[in-house]
Design a protein around this motif. Structure first.
Motif, PDB file in Angstrom:
ATOM      1  N   ASP A 115     -13.150  60.880  -1.028  1.00 42.09           N
ATOM      2  CA  ASP A 115     -13.168  59.655  -1.835  1.00 42.09           C
ATOM      3  C   ASP A 115     -14.483  59.640  -2.612  1.00 42.09           C
ATOM      4  O   ASP A 115     -15.244  60.607  -2.588  1.00 42.09           O
ATOM      5  CB  ASP A 115     -12.983  58.409  -0.972  1.00 42.09           C
ATOM      6  CG  ASP A 115     -14.059  58.230   0.086  1.00 42.09           C
ATOM      7  OD1 ASP A 115     -15.107  58.909   0.014  1.00 42.09           O
ATOM      8  OD2 ASP A 115     -13.872  57.391   0.982  1.00 42.09           O
ATOM      9  N   GLY A 116     -14.763  58.562  -3.294  1.00 38.54           N
ATOM     10  CA  GLY A 116     -15.951  58.476  -4.114  1.00 38.54           C
ATOM     11  C   GLY A 116     -17.245  58.602  -3.328  1.00 38.54           C
ATOM     12  O   GLY A 116     -18.190  59.266  -3.762  1.00 38.54           O
ATOM     13  N   HIS A 161      -8.827  65.213   0.049  1.00 39.86           N
ATOM     14  CA  HIS A 161      -8.932  64.012   0.878  1.00 39.86           C
ATOM     15  C   HIS A 161     -10.263  63.271   0.691  1.00 39.86           C
ATOM     16  O   HIS A 161     -10.517  62.287   1.379  1.00 39.86           O
ATOM     17  CB  HIS A 161      -8.761  64.362   2.355  1.00 39.86           C
ATOM     18  CG  HIS A 161      -7.399  64.849   2.704  1.00 39.86           C
ATOM     19  ND1 HIS A 161      -6.284  64.068   2.586  1.00 39.86           N
ATOM     20  CD2 HIS A 161      -6.973  66.056   3.149  1.00 39.86           C
ATOM     21  CE1 HIS A 161      -5.218  64.767   2.949  1.00 39.86           C
ATOM     22  NE2 HIS A 161      -5.616  65.982   3.290  1.00 39.86           N
ATOM     23  N   GLU A 190     -11.597  57.623  -8.284  1.00 38.93           N
ATOM     24  CA  GLU A 190     -12.871  57.333  -7.638  1.00 38.93           C
ATOM     25  C   GLU A 190     -13.765  58.571  -7.594  1.00 38.93           C
ATOM     26  O   GLU A 190     -14.981  58.472  -7.753  1.00 38.93           O
ATOM     27  CB  GLU A 190     -12.654  56.797  -6.215  1.00 38.93           C
ATOM     28  CG  GLU A 190     -12.075  55.402  -6.155  1.00 38.93           C
ATOM     29  CD  GLU A 190     -10.571  55.360  -6.363  1.00 38.93           C
ATOM     30  OE1 GLU A 190      -9.943  56.429  -6.469  1.00 38.93           O
ATOM     31  OE2 GLU A 190     -10.033  54.243  -6.434  1.00 38.93           O
ATOM     32  N   GLN A 240      -7.433  59.823  -4.321  1.00 37.27           N
ATOM     33  CA  GLN A 240      -8.649  59.150  -4.780  1.00 37.27           C
ATOM     34  C   GLN A 240      -9.249  59.838  -6.013  1.00 37.27           C
ATOM     35  O   GLN A 240     -10.469  59.826  -6.206  1.00 37.27           O
ATOM     36  CB  GLN A 240      -9.689  59.135  -3.649  1.00 37.27           C
ATOM     37  CG  GLN A 240      -9.234  58.500  -2.381  1.00 37.27           C
ATOM     38  CD  GLN A 240      -9.155  56.998  -2.493  1.00 37.27           C
ATOM     39  OE1 GLN A 240      -9.881  56.385  -3.245  1.00 37.27           O
ATOM     40  NE2 GLN A 240      -8.254  56.398  -1.741  1.00 37.27           N
TER      41      GLN A 240
END
Length: 160
Positions: A52-53, A50, A98, A95
């Motif tokens: 992200d970047g 879960h 990312e 993601q």
């Protein structure tokens, strides 16, 4: 619960083909992966799939340098890339692109932080002074600031 989840995901990664293909020593692979998973669950409260970047940047650039020994740091980028490969192979990672870009962009910052012992923070270094309002307070019996000529309590003081 997080420690149990870290142990389960760590065991799954260490036994995976992606971890077996690494040239790094097993103890260092385990140390890097465990520190990464602990940062995910303990500090961010998220499962790795879960992230992200920005989350990955926070973990790799700011949290991991203090958790990984210098001897393991040189292998960390490769181990983390292998972990992302394992994650994509076993789970749906929304993601993923990312996360890969963030890992590539943060690797130099991570290695510098481990080398110097200081984490690079992107916030301003000096705290800003609090705002102090210097205008006089308007009393109820003072003339209203709108210029009507009435007392404040009879003019705009009614609205307040």
């Amino acid at each position: 619960m997080p420690h149990k989840q870290v142990a389960l995901e760590l065991a799954a990664f260490v036994d995976s083909a992606q971890a077996q293909a690494l040239d790094a020593p097993g103890a260092e692979v385990r140390e890097v992966a465990e520190a990464f998973l602990a940062a995910c669950y303990d500090d961010l409260g998220k499962a790795p799939r879960h992230l992200d970047g920005q989350d990955l940047h926070a973990i790799v650039g700011h949290l991991l340098p203090g958790r990984i020994a210098k001897r393991s740091a040189e292998h960390a980028p490769v181990v983390l890339a292998a972990y992302l490969d394992h994650l994509e192979a076993t789970q749906v990672v929304p993601q993923a692109f990312e996360m890969r870009r963030a890992l590539e962009a943060t690797t130099a910052e991570f290695l510098e932080a481990v080398r110097t012992g200081r984490s690079a923070h992107h916030a301003p270094s000096a705290p800003q002074a609090p705002f102090v309002h210097r205008a006089e307070k308007l009393g109820r019996n003072d003339p209203c600031s709108c210029g009507s000529g009435k007392k404040y309590k009879k003019c705009h003081g009614k609205e307040a």
